[in-house]
Design an enzyme around this catalytic site. Structure first.
Site, short mmCIF file in Angstrom:
data_model
loop_
_atom_site.label_atom_id
_atom_site.label_comp_id
_atom_site.label_asym_id
_atom_site.label_seq_id
_atom_site.Cartn_x
_atom_site.Cartn_y
_atom_site.Cartn_z
N ASN A 152 -10.77 8.38 14.25
CA ASN A 152 -10.39 6.93 14.66
C ASN A 152 -9.26 6.42 14.07
O ASN A 152 -8.37 5.69 14.40
CB ASN A 152 -11.59 5.96 14.41
CG ASN A 152 -12.07 5.99 13.05
OD1 ASN A 152 -12.46 7.05 12.47
ND2 ASN A 152 -11.99 4.81 12.24
N THR A 238 -33.72 -5.55 27.03
CA THR A 238 -33.27 -5.71 28.23
C THR A 238 -31.93 -5.11 28.49
O THR A 238 -30.96 -5.60 27.57
CB THR A 238 -33.38 -7.17 28.68
OG1 THR A 238 -34.78 -7.67 28.27
CG2 THR A 238 -32.87 -7.42 29.99
N CYS A 326 -13.08 -1.31 11.46
CA CYS A 326 -14.35 -1.76 10.67
C CYS A 326 -14.44 -1.87 9.15
O CYS A 326 -15.41 -2.41 8.52
CB CYS A 326 -15.47 -0.77 10.88
SG CYS A 326 -15.71 -0.38 12.71
#
Length: 391
Positions: A152, A238, A326
């Site tokens: 990355n 969900t 990050c």
């Protein structure tokens, strides 16, 4: 001029992807687990998206695809799920590399606290894992090998097919974090002997908050999230229907245009690399130039701090980074660059530029002007640069 050159951190949502998602945010808002019509239509959209994702990575069965909240969850699930499933079989060893994303490294560290031993492979100056090192590290008790498809930060593309073949022959499971690779390089999980693969939508112009984990049929894996029967009782919660639809659409668009986009970005990338190396003294490209993502450039400029460089570039209209989004709050040099053998003082002066199809040759012209000017300005009052020059 405004230039967004941090596509490795995230990408702009494609208008076509937003168009595909909109009905599932407005009209077809039903829960896919419900029996009434708008729930059933939502369920159909999820399953159609699952088929699309499976086809695009060469998976045999759509049911090998599980939707997640993103790449970090997929990485966590792959590593924790497999290792905990195999621990009772005497498999308590993990193999990874020193420059993995923290979503892998921190998970491996947590597994060490649970009694697992982890081998962290070197990646050398070119930023590549050696397949022979993987082979040498495998033991009878090895549960999992996890090596990222493309880094990355420095964009180096690993020899995944070779590593996968070694793991398959040794009957060891192989996971790859393909978050940066999907949509940028061809991937086929069957041909490359990949058992588990992580991906996320927002790296290829899809929505944030939706990813997927490929798990080859027959792989033993424990659940990471409990609480419901969604995703065939493997991942509770969900379903993010609009996000899932967006992921599949974005992936379809990215892979469909991948060849032409790679040609364009590689040309732009190489022109910028050549220009910066020839213009800025004591500059270096980090990682292999040949085995590299088309739109990735990672360079170090001695005598300056990466944070100062980013702030000055931002004032000049350029959005870039010095490494992983990050860890943007950290003052420590990149663990990726340190793994290449760079000293701290050089690793601190890093710049990552990552392009998408929205970038142009005019952007490259501007970057070739503004980056050397900014580096020269910062060096003009840098005691470290004065020391380097005197030596």
């Amino acid at each position: 001029m405004k230039i967004y050159a941090d596509n490795a951190a995230t990408t702009a949502l494609s208008p076509k992807v937003l168009e595909a998602m909109t009905p599932y945010l407005t009209e077809i808002y039903g829960n896919p687990s419900s029996l009434y019509q708008i729930g059933a239509v939502a369920k159909d959209a999820v399953e159609s998206s699952r088929e699309t994702v499976a086809k695009l990575i060469g998976a045999k069965n759509p049911n090998e695809i599980y939707f997640t909240s993103g790449g970090s969850e997929a990485d966590n699930w792959a590593i924790k799920g497999v290792c905990k499933a195999l621990k009772n079989k005497g498999k308590n060893h993990i193999i990874t590399s020193k420059f993995e994303h923290h979503a892998v490294l921190h998970v491996c560290e947590s597994m060490e606290k649970e009694g697992f031993e982890v081998t962290y492979l070197d990646v050398y100056e070119d930023g590549l894992v050696r397949p022979e090192d993987v082979k040498a590290a495998i033991r009878p008790e090895t549960a999992l090998v996890t090596i990222m498809y493309a880094n990355n930060e420095i964009g180096t593309v690993q020899p995944i097919a070779e590593i996968g073949k070694i793991c398959r022959e040794a009957k060891v499971l192989f996971h790859t974090d393909a978050v940066q690779a999907v949509g940028n390089v061809p991937i086929n999980v069957e041909e490359e002997c990949i058992d588990l693969l992580s991906l996320t939508a927002h790296k290829f112009h899809g929505p944030k908050g939706c990813g997927a984990l490929y798990v080859r049929k027959g792989v033993l894996i424990r659940n990471l999230i409990e609480g419901g029967a969604q995703e065939r009782s493997r991942r509770a919660g969900t379903e993010n229907v609009a996000g899932i639809v967006g992921l599949a659409k974005a992936m379809e668009l990215a892979i469909g245009s991948m060849e032409d986009r790679a040609e364009k970005l590689t040309k732009m990338r190489d022109r910028l690399i050549d220009g910066l190396l020839s213009t800025i003294e004591r500059s270096r490209l980090n990682g292999s130039r040949e085995h590299r993502l088309p739109g990735n450039i990672n360079m170090c400029f001695e005598g300056i701090e990466g944070e100062s460089l980013l702030l000055k570039l931002d004032l000049a209209g350029v959005s870039a980074s010095s490494g992983s989004a990050c860890t943007s709050g950290s003052l420590d040099p990149s663990h990726v660059l340190l793994s290449l053998g760079l000293p701290h003082e050089i690793a601190h002066g890093s710049l990552r530029l990552s392009f998408s199809d929205d970038n142009t040759e005019e952007h490259i012209d501007y970057l070739l002007k503004v980056i050397p000017e900014t580096v020269e300005y910062l060096r003009s009052f840098s005691p470290l640069w004065d020391k380097i020059k005197s030596e």
